[in-house]
Design a protein around this motif. Structure first.
Motif, PDB file in Angstrom:
ATOM      1  N   SER A 218       3.973   2.142   2.490  1.00 33.07           N
ATOM      2  CA  SER A 218       4.588   0.919   3.013  1.00 33.07           C
ATOM      3  C   SER A 218       6.109   0.937   2.925  1.00 33.07           C
ATOM      4  O   SER A 218       6.772   0.076   3.499  1.00 33.07           O
TER       5      SER A 218
ATOM      6  N   ASP B 252      -5.828  -9.343   1.926  1.00 34.96           N
ATOM      7  CA  ASP B 252      -5.610  -8.373   2.997  1.00 34.96           C
ATOM      8  C   ASP B 252      -6.295  -7.045   2.688  1.00 34.96           C
ATOM      9  O   ASP B 252      -6.859  -6.405   3.578  1.00 34.96           O
ATOM     10  N   MET B 253      -6.237  -6.628   1.409  1.00 41.60           N
ATOM     11  CA  MET B 253      -6.891  -5.371   1.008  1.00 41.60           C
ATOM     12  C   MET B 253      -8.392  -5.455   1.233  1.00 41.60           C
ATOM     13  O   MET B 253      -9.006  -4.538   1.786  1.00 41.60           O
TER      14      MET B 253
ATOM     15  N   TYR C 291      -2.067 -10.443  -0.778  1.00 41.48           N
ATOM     16  CA  TYR C 291      -2.202  -8.982  -0.727  1.00 41.48           C
ATOM     17  C   TYR C 291      -3.640  -8.560  -1.008  1.00 41.48           C
ATOM     18  O   TYR C 291      -4.206  -7.700  -0.325  1.00 41.48           O
TER      19      TYR C 291
ATOM     20  N   HIS D 197       4.908  -4.327   3.880  1.00 43.76           N
ATOM     21  CA  HIS D 197       3.787  -3.887   4.710  1.00 43.76           C
ATOM     22  C   HIS D 197       4.341  -3.186   5.947  1.00 43.76           C
ATOM     23  O   HIS D 197       5.069  -3.794   6.745  1.00 43.76           O
ATOM     24  N   ASP D 198       4.043  -1.903   6.070  1.00 43.39           N
ATOM     25  CA  ASP D 198       4.467  -1.123   7.239  1.00 43.39           C
ATOM     26  C   ASP D 198       5.970  -1.232   7.474  1.00 43.39           C
ATOM     27  O   ASP D 198       6.429  -1.399   8.605  1.00 43.39           O
TER      28      ASP D 198
ATOM     29  N   ARG E 280       0.828  -1.202   0.000  1.00 41.01           N
ATOM     30  CA  ARG E 280       0.000   0.000   0.000  1.00 41.01           C
ATOM     31  C   ARG E 280       0.864   1.255   0.000  1.00 41.01           C
ATOM     32  O   ARG E 280       2.070   1.206   0.270  1.00 41.01           O
TER      33      ARG E 280
ATOM     34  N   HIS F 115      -9.978  -7.480   3.237  1.00 41.30           N
ATOM     35  CA  HIS F 115     -10.286  -7.603   4.653  1.00 41.30           C
ATOM     36  C   HIS F 115     -10.202  -6.253   5.349  1.00 41.30           C
ATOM     37  O   HIS F 115     -11.024  -5.933   6.217  1.00 41.30           O
ATOM     38  N   SER F 116      -9.218  -5.434   4.971  1.00 40.86           N
ATOM     39  CA  SER F 116      -9.061  -4.123   5.612  1.00 40.86           C
ATOM     40  C   SER F 116     -10.219  -3.190   5.280  1.00 40.86           C
ATOM     41  O   SER F 116     -10.590  -2.334   6.085  1.00 40.86           O
ATOM     42  N   VAL F 117     -10.788  -3.350   4.103  1.00 41.13           N
ATOM     43  CA  VAL F 117     -11.898  -2.479   3.686  1.00 41.13           C
ATOM     44  C   VAL F 117     -13.229  -3.008   4.207  1.00 41.13           C
ATOM     45  O   VAL F 117     -14.060  -2.261   4.726  1.00 41.13           O
TER      46      VAL F 117
ATOM     47  N   GLY G 103     -13.684  -5.941   6.305  1.00 40.73           N
ATOM     48  CA  GLY G 103     -13.738  -6.599   7.604  1.00 40.73           C
ATOM     49  C   GLY G 103     -14.658  -7.803   7.539  1.00 40.73           C
ATOM     50  O   GLY G 103     -14.658  -8.571   6.592  1.00 40.73           O
TER      51      GLY G 103
END
Length: 453
Positions: free
Chosen positions: A65, A242-243, A239, A222-223, A62, A245-247, A249
Protein backbone atom coordinates in the motif's frame (compact mmCIF):
# COMPACT_ATOMS: atom_id res chain seq x y z
CA UNK A 1 0.08 17.69 22.95
CA UNK A 2 1.59 20.63 21.10
CA UNK A 3 -0.15 22.31 18.19
CA UNK A 4 3.21 22.67 16.47
CA UNK A 5 3.49 20.50 13.38
CA UNK A 6 6.34 17.95 13.48
CA UNK A 7 5.67 16.26 10.11
CA UNK A 8 3.98 17.91 7.13
CA UNK A 9 3.38 15.89 3.96
CA UNK A 10 1.78 17.52 0.91
CA UNK A 11 0.79 15.73 -2.31
CA UNK A 12 3.58 13.15 -2.17
CA UNK A 13 4.10 11.02 -5.29
CA UNK A 14 6.57 8.18 -5.71
CA UNK A 15 6.97 5.70 -8.57
CA UNK A 16 9.48 2.96 -9.27
CA UNK A 17 10.81 2.13 -12.72
CA UNK A 18 10.33 -1.52 -13.68
CA UNK A 19 12.69 -2.93 -16.34
CA UNK A 20 11.75 -6.24 -17.97
CA UNK A 21 15.40 -7.15 -18.64
CA UNK A 22 18.71 -6.02 -17.08
CA UNK A 23 19.90 -4.87 -20.52
CA UNK A 24 17.01 -2.41 -20.71
CA UNK A 25 18.68 -0.31 -18.01
CA UNK A 26 21.71 0.13 -20.25
CA UNK A 27 19.55 0.92 -23.29
CA UNK A 28 17.68 3.53 -21.25
CA UNK A 29 20.96 5.27 -20.45
CA UNK A 30 22.08 5.17 -24.09
CA UNK A 31 18.82 6.54 -25.48
CA UNK A 32 18.77 9.29 -22.78
CA UNK A 33 15.00 9.38 -22.52
CA UNK A 34 14.26 9.48 -26.25
CA UNK A 35 12.67 6.07 -25.78
CA UNK A 36 11.49 4.41 -22.61
CA UNK A 37 12.40 0.79 -21.88
CA UNK A 38 10.58 0.68 -18.57
CA UNK A 39 7.12 0.89 -17.11
CA UNK A 40 6.27 3.03 -14.11
CA UNK A 41 4.89 1.45 -10.97
CA UNK A 42 3.23 4.18 -8.87
CA UNK A 43 3.43 3.54 -5.11
CA UNK A 44 2.36 6.87 -3.57
CA UNK A 45 -0.34 8.82 -5.38
CA UNK A 46 -0.75 12.22 -3.76
CA UNK A 47 -0.43 11.42 -0.05
CA UNK A 48 -1.07 14.35 2.31
CA UNK A 49 -1.23 14.49 6.11
CA UNK A 50 0.35 16.21 9.11
CA UNK A 51 1.47 15.04 12.54
CA UNK A 52 1.59 17.39 15.51
CA UNK A 53 4.49 17.36 17.94
CA UNK A 54 3.80 14.89 20.74
CA UNK A 55 1.22 12.96 18.70
CA UNK A 56 1.33 9.21 18.16
CA UNK A 57 0.02 8.19 14.75
CA UNK A 58 -0.50 4.64 13.55
CA UNK A 59 -0.04 3.80 9.90
CA UNK A 60 -1.93 0.74 8.65
CA UNK A 61 -2.56 -0.84 5.29
CA UNK A 62 -1.98 -3.99 3.34
CA UNK A 63 1.38 -5.05 1.97
CA UNK A 64 2.14 -2.94 -1.08
CA UNK A 65 0.00 0.00 0.00
CA UNK A 66 3.04 2.30 0.23
CA UNK A 67 3.71 2.38 3.99
CA UNK A 68 7.41 1.48 3.90
CA UNK A 69 8.07 3.78 0.93
CA UNK A 70 6.40 6.66 2.77
CA UNK A 71 8.50 6.07 5.89
CA UNK A 72 11.72 5.90 3.88
CA UNK A 73 10.89 9.27 2.32
CA UNK A 74 10.17 10.75 5.77
CA UNK A 75 13.55 9.46 7.00
CA UNK A 76 15.45 10.78 3.99
CA UNK A 77 16.34 7.36 2.60
CA UNK A 78 14.31 7.90 -0.60
CA UNK A 79 13.37 10.97 -2.62
CA UNK A 80 9.84 11.58 -3.80
CA UNK A 81 9.05 12.23 -7.46
CA UNK A 82 6.80 15.13 -6.53
CA UNK A 83 5.32 16.81 -3.49
CA UNK A 84 6.85 18.06 -0.26
CA UNK A 85 7.86 16.43 3.01
CA UNK A 86 8.87 18.63 5.96
CA UNK A 87 10.15 16.91 9.12
CA UNK A 88 11.13 19.07 12.12
CA UNK A 89 13.46 17.53 14.71
CA UNK A 90 15.85 14.63 15.07
CA UNK A 91 14.39 11.45 13.56
CA UNK A 92 15.33 7.97 14.72
CA UNK A 93 13.94 5.17 12.57
CA UNK A 94 13.64 1.41 12.94
CA UNK A 95 12.73 0.29 9.44
CA UNK A 96 13.71 -3.09 8.01
CA UNK A 97 15.83 -5.18 10.40
CA UNK A 98 19.52 -4.37 10.34
CA UNK A 99 19.11 -1.19 8.30
CA UNK A 100 22.13 1.06 8.93
CA UNK A 101 24.19 -1.77 10.44
CA UNK A 102 27.40 -3.04 8.86
CA UNK A 103 27.15 -6.85 9.03
CA UNK A 104 30.93 -7.19 9.35
CA UNK A 105 31.13 -4.86 12.36
CA UNK A 106 30.53 -6.03 15.92
CA UNK A 107 27.51 -4.90 17.86
CA UNK A 108 29.69 -2.42 19.79
CA UNK A 109 31.11 -0.95 16.58
CA UNK A 110 27.62 -0.62 15.10
CA UNK A 111 26.39 1.15 18.24
CA UNK A 112 29.06 3.82 17.80
CA UNK A 113 28.50 4.08 14.04
CA UNK A 114 24.70 4.34 14.35
CA UNK A 115 24.93 6.80 17.23
CA UNK A 116 27.12 9.11 15.15
CA UNK A 117 24.69 8.85 12.22
CA UNK A 118 21.96 10.05 14.60
CA UNK A 119 24.11 13.03 15.59
CA UNK A 120 25.72 11.92 18.86
CA UNK A 121 29.39 12.49 19.61
CA UNK A 122 31.73 9.64 20.53
CA UNK A 123 31.74 10.91 24.13
CA UNK A 124 27.94 10.89 24.31
CA UNK A 125 27.78 7.35 22.91
CA UNK A 126 30.41 6.18 25.40
CA UNK A 127 28.36 7.64 28.26
CA UNK A 128 25.25 5.77 27.10
CA UNK A 129 26.94 2.57 25.94
CA UNK A 130 26.26 0.60 29.12
CA UNK A 131 22.58 1.61 29.10
CA UNK A 132 22.27 0.58 25.45
CA UNK A 133 23.72 -2.91 25.96
CA UNK A 134 21.63 -3.42 29.10
CA UNK A 135 18.49 -2.47 27.17
CA UNK A 136 19.41 -4.75 24.25
CA UNK A 137 20.27 -7.62 26.63
CA UNK A 138 22.20 -9.67 24.04
CA UNK A 139 25.08 -10.55 26.36
CA UNK A 140 28.49 -11.27 24.87
CA UNK A 141 27.07 -11.14 21.35
CA UNK A 142 27.60 -7.37 21.47
CA UNK A 143 31.27 -8.15 20.73
CA UNK A 144 30.43 -10.45 17.80
CA UNK A 145 29.80 -9.42 14.15
CA UNK A 146 26.13 -8.63 13.65
CA UNK A 147 26.01 -10.99 10.67
CA UNK A 148 25.91 -13.77 13.29
CA UNK A 149 22.77 -12.30 14.93
CA UNK A 150 19.28 -13.70 14.72
CA UNK A 151 16.48 -11.37 13.57
CA UNK A 152 15.42 -10.93 17.20
CA UNK A 153 18.92 -9.88 18.24
CA UNK A 154 19.09 -7.42 15.32
CA UNK A 155 15.86 -5.85 16.53
CA UNK A 156 17.02 -5.73 20.16
CA UNK A 157 20.22 -3.87 19.30
CA UNK A 158 18.60 -1.52 16.77
CA UNK A 159 15.79 -0.56 19.16
CA UNK A 160 18.24 -0.09 22.03
CA UNK A 161 20.21 2.39 19.92
CA UNK A 162 17.23 4.52 18.85
CA UNK A 163 15.97 4.54 22.44
CA UNK A 164 19.12 6.38 23.57
CA UNK A 165 19.78 9.00 20.87
CA UNK A 166 17.47 11.75 22.19
CA UNK A 167 15.21 11.61 19.15
CA UNK A 168 12.32 14.03 18.74
CA UNK A 169 10.53 11.73 16.29
CA UNK A 170 10.51 7.93 16.29
CA UNK A 171 9.53 5.99 13.17
CA UNK A 172 8.95 2.26 13.65
CA UNK A 173 8.00 -0.05 10.79
CA UNK A 174 6.59 -3.38 11.99
CA UNK A 175 9.99 -4.26 13.55
CA UNK A 176 8.50 -5.36 16.89
CA UNK A 177 6.73 -8.27 15.19
CA UNK A 178 9.89 -10.41 15.44
CA UNK A 179 10.58 -9.79 19.13
CA UNK A 180 9.98 -12.18 21.99
CA UNK A 181 7.33 -11.36 24.59
CA UNK A 182 9.79 -10.07 27.20
CA UNK A 183 11.52 -7.60 24.89
CA UNK A 184 8.36 -6.43 23.12
CA UNK A 185 6.85 -5.58 26.51
CA UNK A 186 9.98 -3.58 27.34
CA UNK A 187 9.78 -1.75 24.00
CA UNK A 188 6.10 -0.92 24.46
CA UNK A 189 6.83 0.51 27.92
CA UNK A 190 9.58 2.66 26.42
CA UNK A 191 7.26 3.89 23.66
CA UNK A 192 4.64 4.88 26.24
CA UNK A 193 7.28 6.81 28.23
CA UNK A 194 8.49 8.44 25.01
CA UNK A 195 4.93 9.45 24.20
CA UNK A 196 4.30 10.81 27.71
CA UNK A 197 7.50 12.89 27.52
CA UNK A 198 6.19 14.69 24.42
CA UNK A 199 7.93 12.67 21.71
CA UNK A 200 6.34 12.20 18.28
CA UNK A 201 5.80 8.63 17.15
CA UNK A 202 4.87 7.24 13.75
CA UNK A 203 4.04 3.58 14.28
CA UNK A 204 3.40 1.04 11.52
CA UNK A 205 1.72 -2.22 12.45
CA UNK A 206 -0.67 -4.84 11.13
CA UNK A 207 -1.84 -5.37 14.72
CA UNK A 208 -5.02 -3.32 15.10
CA UNK A 209 -5.11 -3.80 18.88
CA UNK A 210 -1.60 -2.30 19.21
CA UNK A 211 -2.60 0.67 17.06
CA UNK A 212 -5.77 1.20 19.09
CA UNK A 213 -3.95 0.98 22.40
CA UNK A 214 -0.93 3.13 21.55
CA UNK A 215 -2.01 5.72 19.00
CA UNK A 216 -3.91 9.00 19.19
CA UNK A 217 -4.78 8.80 15.51
CA UNK A 218 -4.48 6.33 12.64
CA UNK A 219 -3.97 6.69 8.89
CA UNK A 220 -5.08 3.95 6.53
CA UNK A 221 -3.04 3.81 3.34
CA UNK A 222 -4.73 2.00 0.48
CA UNK A 223 -3.21 1.66 -3.00
CA UNK A 224 -1.00 4.71 -2.50
CA UNK A 225 -3.78 6.97 -1.19
CA UNK A 226 -4.88 8.06 2.29
CA UNK A 227 -8.19 6.27 2.53
CA UNK A 228 -9.12 7.20 6.11
CA UNK A 229 -7.44 9.56 8.59
CA UNK A 230 -9.29 9.54 11.91
CA UNK A 231 -9.36 8.05 15.42
CA UNK A 232 -7.62 4.67 15.76
CA UNK A 233 -10.80 2.77 16.63
CA UNK A 234 -12.70 4.11 13.63
CA UNK A 235 -9.80 3.46 11.24
CA UNK A 236 -8.98 -0.06 12.46
CA UNK A 237 -12.65 -1.06 12.36
CA UNK A 238 -12.98 0.19 8.78
CA UNK A 239 -9.73 -1.56 7.81
CA UNK A 240 -10.82 -4.84 9.41
CA UNK A 241 -14.19 -4.69 7.65
CA UNK A 242 -12.44 -4.09 4.33
CA UNK A 243 -10.07 -7.02 4.96
CA UNK A 244 -12.95 -9.37 5.71
CA UNK A 245 -14.92 -8.15 2.73
CA UNK A 246 -11.97 -8.66 0.36
CA UNK A 247 -11.48 -12.23 1.57
CA UNK A 248 -15.08 -13.33 2.06
CA UNK A 249 -17.06 -11.06 -0.21
CA UNK A 250 -20.72 -11.97 0.04
CA UNK A 251 -20.04 -15.68 0.42
CA UNK A 252 -21.18 -17.72 3.40
CA UNK A 253 -17.88 -19.03 4.75
CA UNK A 254 -17.35 -21.45 7.63
CA UNK A 255 -19.99 -23.99 6.61
CA UNK A 256 -19.07 -27.05 4.59
CA UNK A 257 -20.61 -27.85 1.22
CA UNK A 258 -22.35 -30.89 2.68
CA UNK A 259 -24.04 -28.70 5.28
CA UNK A 260 -25.27 -26.33 2.56
CA UNK A 261 -26.65 -29.21 0.52
CA UNK A 262 -28.36 -30.62 3.58
CA UNK A 263 -29.82 -27.19 4.30
CA UNK A 264 -31.25 -26.94 0.81
CA UNK A 265 -32.82 -30.40 1.09
CA UNK A 266 -34.00 -30.46 4.66
CA UNK A 267 -34.86 -26.86 5.56
CA UNK A 268 -33.58 -24.47 8.20
CA UNK A 269 -33.71 -26.89 11.12
CA UNK A 270 -31.47 -29.38 9.31
CA UNK A 271 -29.08 -26.56 8.42
CA UNK A 272 -28.76 -25.65 12.12
CA UNK A 273 -28.21 -29.31 13.04
CA UNK A 274 -25.53 -29.67 10.36
CA UNK A 275 -23.66 -26.61 11.52
CA UNK A 276 -23.83 -27.79 15.16
CA UNK A 277 -22.39 -31.15 14.08
CA UNK A 278 -19.46 -29.35 12.47
CA UNK A 279 -18.73 -27.44 15.68
CA UNK A 280 -18.98 -30.54 17.85
CA UNK A 281 -16.63 -32.41 15.51
CA UNK A 282 -13.95 -29.73 15.86
CA UNK A 283 -10.92 -30.56 17.99
CA UNK A 284 -10.02 -26.88 18.49
CA UNK A 285 -9.41 -25.80 22.07
CA UNK A 286 -7.49 -23.06 23.81
CA UNK A 287 -4.27 -24.68 25.05
CA UNK A 288 -2.21 -22.34 27.24
CA UNK A 289 1.41 -23.11 28.08
CA UNK A 290 2.62 -21.58 31.35
CA UNK A 291 6.32 -20.76 31.63
CA UNK A 292 8.18 -20.90 34.95
CA UNK A 293 8.24 -17.91 37.30
CA UNK A 294 11.11 -15.58 36.42
CA UNK A 295 12.47 -14.07 39.63
CA UNK A 296 14.95 -12.01 37.59
CA UNK A 297 12.34 -10.39 35.36
CA UNK A 298 12.39 -6.59 35.09
CA UNK A 299 10.92 -5.07 38.24
CA UNK A 300 10.80 -1.88 40.31
CA UNK A 301 9.65 -0.75 43.76
CA UNK A 302 10.67 0.46 47.21
CA UNK A 303 11.85 -2.98 48.30
CA UNK A 304 9.80 -3.36 51.47
CA UNK A 305 8.48 -6.72 50.24
CA UNK A 306 9.71 -9.37 47.84
CA UNK A 307 7.63 -11.60 45.56
CA UNK A 308 9.23 -15.05 45.76
CA UNK A 309 6.89 -17.18 43.67
CA UNK A 310 4.03 -16.90 41.17
CA UNK A 311 2.24 -20.02 39.96
CA UNK A 312 -1.03 -21.43 38.66
CA UNK A 313 -2.80 -24.34 40.36
CA UNK A 314 -5.70 -26.49 39.21
CA UNK A 315 -8.79 -27.33 41.26
CA UNK A 316 -6.89 -30.12 43.03
CA UNK A 317 -4.08 -27.80 44.07
CA UNK A 318 -1.53 -29.17 41.62
CA UNK A 319 0.86 -26.82 39.76
CA UNK A 320 -0.06 -26.17 36.13
CA UNK A 321 2.36 -26.04 33.23
CA UNK A 322 -0.52 -26.30 30.74
CA UNK A 323 -4.10 -25.13 31.12
CA UNK A 324 -7.12 -24.61 28.94
CA UNK A 325 -9.24 -21.52 28.35
CA UNK A 326 -12.36 -21.93 30.48
CA UNK A 327 -10.59 -23.98 33.16
CA UNK A 328 -11.03 -23.06 36.83
CA UNK A 329 -7.58 -22.06 38.10
CA UNK A 330 -5.94 -20.33 41.04
CA UNK A 331 -3.09 -17.84 40.72
CA UNK A 332 -0.89 -17.86 43.84
CA UNK A 333 1.55 -15.06 44.66
CA UNK A 334 4.00 -15.67 47.54
CA UNK A 335 5.43 -12.62 49.30
CA UNK A 336 8.20 -12.10 51.88
CA UNK A 337 7.69 -8.99 54.05
CA UNK A 338 11.06 -7.28 54.56
CA UNK A 339 9.90 -4.11 56.37
CA UNK A 340 6.76 -3.32 58.41
CA UNK A 341 3.78 -2.57 56.14
CA UNK A 342 0.53 -1.00 57.32
CA UNK A 343 -1.82 -2.34 54.66
CA UNK A 344 -0.52 -4.98 52.26
CA UNK A 345 -2.06 -5.14 48.77
CA UNK A 346 -1.18 -7.90 46.31
CA UNK A 347 -2.44 -7.78 42.74
CA UNK A 348 -1.92 -9.04 39.20
CA UNK A 349 -2.56 -8.04 35.59
CA UNK A 350 -2.67 -10.18 32.46
CA UNK A 351 -1.28 -8.29 29.46
CA UNK A 352 -0.97 -9.16 25.80
CA UNK A 353 2.22 -8.86 23.76
CA UNK A 354 1.56 -5.17 23.10
CA UNK A 355 1.27 -4.42 26.82
CA UNK A 356 -2.51 -3.94 26.87
CA UNK A 357 -4.06 -4.90 30.20
CA UNK A 358 -6.72 -7.56 29.59
CA UNK A 359 -7.85 -8.21 33.16
CA UNK A 360 -6.59 -8.36 36.72
CA UNK A 361 -7.49 -8.00 40.37
CA UNK A 362 -5.98 -7.17 43.74
CA UNK A 363 -6.64 -7.98 47.39
CA UNK A 364 -7.69 -4.42 48.29
CA UNK A 365 -10.82 -4.75 46.17
CA UNK A 366 -11.87 -7.75 48.29
CA UNK A 367 -10.59 -6.62 51.71
CA UNK A 368 -11.43 -2.90 51.40
CA UNK A 369 -11.68 -1.38 54.86
CA UNK A 370 -9.69 -4.20 56.47
CA UNK A 371 -6.09 -3.16 57.08
CA UNK A 372 -3.66 -6.06 56.78
CA UNK A 373 -0.68 -5.09 58.94
CA UNK A 374 2.47 -7.16 58.42
CA UNK A 375 5.75 -7.13 60.32
CA UNK A 376 9.21 -7.73 58.89
CA UNK A 377 9.93 -11.43 58.50
CA UNK A 378 6.34 -12.48 57.83
CA UNK A 379 5.35 -14.48 54.75
CA UNK A 380 1.99 -14.42 53.03
CA UNK A 381 0.28 -15.87 49.97
CA UNK A 382 -2.39 -14.18 47.88
CA UNK A 383 -4.73 -16.52 45.99
CA UNK A 384 -6.93 -15.45 43.07
CA UNK A 385 -9.42 -18.04 41.83
CA UNK A 386 -11.11 -17.56 38.44
CA UNK A 387 -11.92 -19.22 35.15
CA UNK A 388 -9.14 -18.65 32.66
CA UNK A 389 -10.44 -16.65 29.69
CA UNK A 390 -9.98 -17.83 26.12
CA UNK A 391 -6.88 -16.23 24.63
CA UNK A 392 -6.19 -15.83 20.90
CA UNK A 393 -2.89 -17.28 19.69
CA UNK A 394 0.15 -15.40 20.96
CA UNK A 395 2.14 -14.66 24.08
CA UNK A 396 0.86 -13.01 27.25
CA UNK A 397 2.52 -11.77 30.43
CA UNK A 398 1.32 -11.89 34.02
CA UNK A 399 2.51 -8.83 35.94
CA UNK A 400 2.33 -9.00 39.75
CA UNK A 401 2.82 -6.40 42.45
CA UNK A 402 2.84 -5.94 46.22
CA UNK A 403 2.16 -2.51 47.69
CA UNK A 404 1.15 -0.65 50.83
CA UNK A 405 -1.85 1.67 51.06
CA UNK A 406 -5.18 1.82 49.26
CA UNK A 407 -6.54 1.55 45.74
CA UNK A 408 -6.30 5.32 45.28
CA UNK A 409 -3.00 5.94 47.08
CA UNK A 410 -0.30 3.33 47.58
CA UNK A 411 3.42 2.68 47.58
CA UNK A 412 4.71 -0.05 45.27
CA UNK A 413 7.22 -2.26 47.07
CA UNK A 414 7.74 -4.55 44.10
CA UNK A 415 6.20 -4.71 40.63
CA UNK A 416 7.38 -7.49 38.35
CA UNK A 417 6.46 -6.82 34.73
CA UNK A 418 6.68 -10.33 33.26
CA UNK A 419 6.59 -12.69 36.24
CA UNK A 420 4.96 -15.41 34.11
CA UNK A 421 4.68 -15.82 30.37
CA UNK A 422 1.66 -17.65 28.94
CA UNK A 423 1.77 -18.91 25.36
CA UNK A 424 -1.58 -19.58 23.67
CA UNK A 425 -1.47 -22.33 21.03
CA UNK A 426 -4.91 -21.88 19.48
CA UNK A 427 -5.92 -19.33 16.88
CA UNK A 428 -9.61 -19.85 16.15
CA UNK A 429 -11.26 -19.95 19.53
CA UNK A 430 -12.28 -16.35 20.11
CA UNK A 431 -12.52 -12.89 18.65
CA UNK A 432 -11.37 -9.67 20.26
CA UNK A 433 -8.61 -9.35 22.83
CA UNK A 434 -9.89 -12.39 24.75
CA UNK A 435 -12.92 -14.60 24.94
CA UNK A 436 -15.25 -15.35 27.82
CA UNK A 437 -15.81 -19.08 28.45
CA UNK A 438 -19.42 -19.75 27.50
CA UNK A 439 -21.50 -22.02 29.70
CA UNK A 440 -23.94 -22.75 26.86
CA UNK A 441 -24.56 -21.66 23.29
CA UNK A 442 -27.72 -22.73 21.51
CA UNK A 443 -29.99 -21.76 18.65
CA UNK A 444 -33.76 -21.85 19.17
CA UNK A 445 -36.05 -21.89 16.14
CA UNK A 446 -39.40 -20.23 16.81
CA UNK A 447 -42.53 -21.17 14.95
CA UNK A 448 -44.07 -18.54 12.62
CA UNK A 449 -47.58 -19.30 13.87
CA UNK A 450 -47.15 -19.56 17.62
CA UNK A 451 -44.80 -18.97 20.45
CA UNK A 452 -43.89 -22.65 20.65
CA UNK A 453 -40.20 -23.56 20.18
Amino acid sequence: MSSEVAIEVQQLFKSYLIFEKPSHRLWQMLFRGRKNFYREHPVLKGVSFSVRRGETVGLIGRNGSGKSTLLQILCGVLEANAGSCDVKGRVAALLELGAGFNPEFTGRENIFMSGQIFGLTSEQIEERYQQIIEFADIGEYVLQPVKTYSSGMFMRLAFAVIAHVDADILVIDEALAVGDAYFVQKCMRYLRRFKESGGTLLFVSHDSSAVTALCDRAIWLHDGHVRVDAGPKQVTQAYLADMYHSVQGDRLDGVSQSARIKSERGGREDFVDARRDLVLASNLRNDLEVMAFDSHAEAFGKGGALITSVRFLNEDGNPLQWMVGGELVSLLVDVDILRPICNVIVGFLLKNKQGQSLFGDNTYLTYAGESLVCEAGEKLTAEFEFRMPILPAGEYAVSVAVSDGSQASHIIHQWIHEALIISSHASQVSTGLMGIPMKRIQLIRHSDNSGDT
